[in-house]
Design a protein around this motif. Structure first.
Motif, PDB file in Angstrom:
ATOM      1  N   ASN A 347      41.612  69.865  40.997  1.00 35.05           N
ATOM      2  CA  ASN A 347      41.667  71.112  40.160  1.00 35.05           C
ATOM      3  C   ASN A 347      40.364  71.832  40.328  1.00 35.05           C
ATOM      4  O   ASN A 347      40.200  72.566  39.451  1.00 35.05           O
ATOM      5  CB  ASN A 347      41.886  70.977  38.726  1.00 35.05           C
ATOM      6  N   GLN A 348      39.248  71.368  40.980  1.00 33.32           N
ATOM      7  CA  GLN A 348      37.943  71.727  40.909  1.00 33.32           C
ATOM      8  C   GLN A 348      37.478  71.922  42.587  1.00 33.32           C
ATOM      9  O   GLN A 348      37.895  71.308  43.246  1.00 33.32           O
ATOM     10  CB  GLN A 348      37.181  70.942  40.191  1.00 33.32           C
ATOM     11  N   LEU A 401      35.103  76.800  40.795  1.00 39.02           N
ATOM     12  CA  LEU A 401      36.362  77.230  39.859  1.00 39.02           C
ATOM     13  C   LEU A 401      36.899  75.889  39.308  1.00 39.02           C
ATOM     14  O   LEU A 401      36.887  74.760  40.151  1.00 39.02           O
ATOM     15  CB  LEU A 401      37.213  77.836  41.041  1.00 39.02           C
ATOM     16  N   HIS A 402      37.185  75.791  38.214  1.00 30.79           N
ATOM     17  CA  HIS A 402      38.089  74.930  37.642  1.00 30.79           C
ATOM     18  C   HIS A 402      39.465  75.526  37.202  1.00 30.79           C
ATOM     19  O   HIS A 402      39.379  76.355  36.351  1.00 30.79           O
ATOM     20  CB  HIS A 402      37.075  74.427  36.340  1.00 30.79           C
ATOM     21  N   THR A 403      40.500  74.898  37.787  1.00 28.76           N
ATOM     22  CA  THR A 403      41.864  75.300  37.216  1.00 28.76           C
ATOM     23  C   THR A 403      42.321  74.100  36.246  1.00 28.76           C
ATOM     24  O   THR A 403      41.932  72.933  36.280  1.00 28.76           O
ATOM     25  CB  THR A 403      42.760  75.265  38.454  1.00 28.76           C
ATOM     26  N   GLU A 410      41.974  79.135  34.158  1.00 27.66           N
ATOM     27  CA  GLU A 410      40.933  78.882  35.158  1.00 27.66           C
ATOM     28  C   GLU A 410      39.653  79.404  34.820  1.00 27.66           C
ATOM     29  O   GLU A 410      39.528  80.339  33.640  1.00 27.66           O
ATOM     30  CB  GLU A 410      41.089  79.409  36.221  1.00 27.66           C
ATOM     31  N   TRP A 411      38.955  78.645  35.020  1.00 26.18           N
ATOM     32  CA  TRP A 411      37.292  78.966  34.550  1.00 26.18           C
ATOM     33  C   TRP A 411      36.269  79.118  35.657  1.00 26.18           C
ATOM     34  O   TRP A 411      36.524  77.891  36.556  1.00 26.18           O
ATOM     35  CB  TRP A 411      36.679  78.096  33.465  1.00 26.18           C
ATOM     36  N   SER A 412      35.668  79.952  35.724  1.00 24.01           N
ATOM     37  CA  SER A 412      34.682  80.072  37.160  1.00 24.01           C
ATOM     38  C   SER A 412      33.370  80.446  36.712  1.00 24.01           C
ATOM     39  O   SER A 412      33.276  81.016  35.627  1.00 24.01           O
ATOM     40  CB  SER A 412      35.443  81.193  37.841  1.00 24.01           C
ATOM     41  N   MET A 413      32.377  79.906  37.532  1.00 25.08           N
ATOM     42  CA  MET A 413      30.793  80.447  37.325  1.00 25.08           C
ATOM     43  C   MET A 413      30.429  80.746  38.743  1.00 25.08           C
ATOM     44  O   MET A 413      30.788  80.186  39.815  1.00 25.08           O
ATOM     45  CB  MET A 413      29.995  79.114  36.981  1.00 25.08           C
ATOM     46  N   SER A 414      29.806  81.963  39.010  1.00 24.29           N
ATOM     47  CA  SER A 414      29.324  82.489  40.178  1.00 24.29           C
ATOM     48  C   SER A 414      27.863  82.771  40.023  1.00 24.29           C
ATOM     49  O   SER A 414      27.474  83.179  39.106  1.00 24.29           O
ATOM     50  CB  SER A 414      30.215  83.691  40.380  1.00 24.29           C
TER      51      SER A 414
END
Length: 855
Positions: A347-348, A401-403, A410-414
């Motif tokens: 999930n990552q 990305l973490h689902t 989901e949570w994401s950092m960019s």
């Protein structure tokens, strides 16, 4: 259309469960189904096992939306569960008891797919990966049924154009594709407009690039046409998008894959006005994937002729200018990219990319000018100018990305770092009346635009019909522009020119933003998406000579609302959003660009942002073989940034073009698109854009006196395209477009036409193809006639473009791949918050725009 597909899918799913088994499985019998799972008659035991998968079209590797999924008990032949795939082709069957099953996947226009011998144990999570459906082509009483991807797709906030099968664009660039997208207008220089507005943001795979901010038209020349999968026209951006881009957002999606193995695609083209070569490869093994690509394009033999007549009144003196010019241009454009993605866990995932873009554009023009002062003719003078527009852009991104187990959570950092070094110089030889070299002039203008962006986004479903999204973003931007003029005699060294300005602009722009968005879908298939975004901009700007520039910090609250509903086969969409358009560095840079001393451009460092309220109503319907989409829109802009022209007080006969916040700009109109499936192999498309615009405001006139300016009128454009597939791999495509005159604040810019015809032959093994395309082959040249006027000047400008062309294309695929299940990858930063100079090619001496697009 999505709603129609969904209702149809539900009907087919019910039919799948209720129809006799012999009709479902012509080659073998199972018992008829008495009742649907979940009804009173259903005694299906529940368990803890789970089945997931993705359904795609085998011919184009595109998701089959709303495909029907039915699960049968292998021993009894009874249907025990079922579902419908989502918009990405994904399906999930939960709470399945342990046992042996078979799975049936079906959808209209595709052959049924059965997966046998599925054995589930308690708590098992079975991922079937990608399941490919083949198109179903059958002859029944001379009726052909075939499955094809829709050319145009609609979503609640955007229109999607599927560009996969573009024949004529082979060997071309993104400009050739965007010309065929409904709602968009692309002129002969590659400048893009959306519903008549060039205040748009362009995304590439949802990723930003400083090269876009420098020049949209040049950036598009670096993207090969055959690598474009879809073009998304986002007319009503939600709160998740940056508030920038008053006209809307264009997102160009290039072709990707989730294949295992290694491949290499070679695409090339050669013509009388341009050549290209593209190499794109990928390698994937297990959890890791790599992509490496390079594209180069050369433009040459591009000839232009110009004619300029203008009259100006300054200091009580009337000066008439008559000027002719002969010019040509050549350019080298390249883009190189390296990508990496890795599944850290189930999930990552993490993705990283490095992209480098290069532009080397050189134009040459010979000008002959004669001035008439109060009716008395002066001596003719000559000027040979060579202008250089050079840049090198680097973009580096790392995304995570973490689902979660809950679907859509989901949570994401960019993160993103971009740097663009841009050079806009020109050298001019000043000639005497007899053609002898009198002196030389040089304008040096170097610019650096660099920025760092960090953003984080989180989304989670609330029940099954609600989705909540929120996030934050920071952009840290610094732009410098150093400009100066040098003079020299016929020979000797260059020295600083005293009468021409030199200086340096230093511009810091930092933006902090936060947003929240909510989507709600009712049981009757109403969809409502609303959101709120706040952005605060901090500006610190100064020039080396004048010191700080008084531009205040500002904040803006940006609401957005989108709604859709399908009623009796007609999809209705409503949208409202507020947008902000910050001035780009092309508008701010105070460099005095006098490559043509009779037609000078200079930026305005004191520009303020413009605010726009957008309204739209969209209707779409399929009537037998015809798909029709009509959108009615309104756009109201305050502090509109527009080009304003005035006579020079110091250079006789010269007209100076700068930028002002002119006041208000209104536009009201409609976009109409129709696609006709003449047969299963031939389709024809028609589109038109009609809107009425009014511009009003104040500008500085003679001796610093303000004057009121107004102008209004209709803007009309339209075109048609057709493509056909024949036997033995042959195909053909034709496209034509006509742009009418465009209303400007101080006059009207002339229209133009464009058309192209192409044919292609696929090799028998489908590994490659060869094609031939012709452009404007019936016309020797196009004339763009522009008339501008005010109480102080009149200007008539004719530009003759000689762009008749033909090109031969060749493509070949090397390598063998096997399909693997696609996984969600980390999102990337997308900045779309700065206005460029109409999206067009930067003029010599202009600084780069400071923004990059974002989702």
């Amino acid at each position: 259309m999505k709603k129609i597909y969904f209702l149809l899918a539900i009907t087919l799913l019910a039919t799948t469960f209720l129809m006799p088994a012999q009709a479902q499985f012509p080659m073998g019998g199972v018992a008829p189904v008495k009742a649907l799972p979940g009804t009173a008659g259903d005694q299906t035991p529940k368990g803890s096992a789970k089945i997931t998968g993705f359904v795609v079209d085998s011919s184009v590797t595109k998701a089959v939306e709303f495909a029907n999924i039915a699960l049968y008990n292998k021993a009894t032949g009874k249907a025990v569960d079922g579902t419908v795939a989502d918009e990405k082709g994904k399906f999930v069957l939960n709470k399945i008891a342990e046992g042996e099953y078979r799975l049936l996947i079906s959808f209209l226009g595709f052959k049924n797919k059965t997966i046998e011998n599925i054995t589930l144990t308690k708590g098992q999570d079975l991922d079937l990966g990608v399941i490919k459906l083949s198109a179903n082509v059958q002859t029944l009483n001379e009726v052909v049924v075939t499955g094809q991807a829709a050319l145009i797709e609609e979503k609640v906030d955007r229109l999607v154009y599927n560009a996969d099968k573009d024949i004529a664009a082979k060997g071309g660039d993104a400009t050739d594709v965007l010309r065929k997208v409904p709602l968009l207008t692309v002129d002969l220089d590659g400048n893009v407009s959306l519903r008549g507005s060039q205040n748009i943001r362009v995304l590439i795979n949802n990723k930003p690039s400083t090269i876009i901010a420098s020049s949209v038209s040049d950036a598009l020349k670096q993207i090969p046409a055959d690598q474009i999968k879809t073009v998304e026209v986002i007319t009503s951006p939600s709160a998740k998008y940056d508030a920038e881009g008053s006209g809307g957002i264009i997102n160009i999606i290039t072709k990707k894959n989730s294949l295992q193995g290694m491949n290499l695609n070679v695409d090339s083209g050669v013509g009388n006005r341009g050549s290209s070569l593209s190499l794109n490869g990928s390698y994937r093994k297990g959890k890791a994937g790599f992509t490496l690509g390079g594209f180069g394009r050369a433009n040459y033999n591009t000839i232009t002729k110009t004619s300029l007549e203008q009259t100006s009144i300054a200091n009580g003196i009337t000066t008439q200018t008559r000027q002719t010019g002969d010019g040509n241009s050549r350019g080298l454009f390249g883009q190189y990219n390296l990508g990496f993605d890795y599944d850290l866990a189930k999930n990552q995932s993490i993705t990283a990319g490095l992209r480098y873009g290069v532009r080397n554009f050189i134009s040459q023009q010979d000008l002959v000018t004669r001035l008439y002062t109060n009716g008395v003719a002066g001596v003719a003078s000559g000027r040979d100018v060579e202008a250089k527009n050079l840049s090198g852009t680097i973009d580096i991104n790392v995304d995570y990305l973490h689902t979660y187990k809950k679907p859509q959570q989901e949570w994401s950092m960019s993160t993103l770092y971009s740097r663009n070094g841009l050079t806009n110089d020109f050298d001019a030889n000043l000639l005497n009346g007899d053609g002898g070299l009198k002196s030389r002039q040089r304008n040096l203008n170097s610019n650096v635009n660099q920025e760092f962006t960090f953003q984080t986004d989180y989304q989670t479903p609330i029940k099954k019909n609600q989705l909540l999204e929120f996030g934050g973003k920071g952009i840290f931007r610094e732009v410098t522009s150093n400009y100066r003029y040098l003079m020299a005699g016929p020979t000797g060294e260059f020295t600083k020119e005293i009468n021409q300005p030199s200086g340096e602009l230093i511009y810091h722009q930092n933006i902090a933003a936060g947003y929240s968005s909510y989507t709600y879908t009712t049981k009757k298939r109403y969809t409502l998406k609303g959101g709120l975004r706040y952005e605060h901009t901090f500006i610190d700007a100064s020039t080396r000579e004048g010191g700080p520039i008084g531009i205040a910090n500002y904040g803006v609250l940006v609401p957005s609302v989108n709604a859709s509903k399908t009623i009796k086969g007609t999809t209705l969409k409503l949208g409202y959003n507020r947008r902000i358009q910050r001035p780009g560095l092309q508008q701010l840079n105070p460099n005095f660009n006098a490559a043509n001393p009779q037609n000078i451009t200079i930026g305005n460092p004191s520009l303020r942002p413009e605010l726009t309220n957008n309204f739209e109503l969209g209707l779409s319907k399929t009537i037998k073989k015809v798909f029709v989409n009509a959108t009615f829109f309104g756009r109201v802009t305050n502090n509109a940034i527009s080009q304003v022209r005035r006579p020079s007080d110091t250079l006789a006969g010269a007209i100076i073009t700068t930028y002002e916040n002119i006041g208000r700009q209104h536009a009201y109109g409609t976009n109409i698109f129709a696609n006709i499936a003449v047969t299963s192999k031939i389709n024809v498309g028609l589109f038109s854009n009609v809107f009425y615009t009014t511009l009003s405001g104040q500008a500085i006139g003679e001796n610093g006196v303000s004057q009121n300016l107004t102008n209004d009128g209709f803007n009309v454009s339209g075109g048609l395209f057709s493509q056909a597939q024949f036997k033995n791999g042959w195909g053909a495509q034709a496209f034509g477009f006509l742009q009418g005159s465009q209303v400007q604040l101080q006059g009207v810019q002339g229209g133009f036409g464009f058309y192209t015809v192409g044919i292609k032959k696929d090799f028998k093994n489908k590994k490659g193809s060869i094609g031939l395309a012709g452009e404007n082959f019936l016309s020797k040249r196009f004339n763009i006639h522009t008339e501008l006027k005010s109480p102080q000047f009149n200007q008539v400008n004719d530009v003759y473009l000689y762009n008749r062309g033909v090109r031969l294309t060749f493509t070949y695929k090397i390598g063998k791949m096997t399909m693997d299940a696609p996984k969600k990858k980390a999102r990337s930063v997308n900045n779309d918050d700065v206005k460029t100079e109409g999206g067009g090619q930067a003029a010599p001496g202009a600084a780069p725009g400071a923004g990059t697009p974002r989702q």
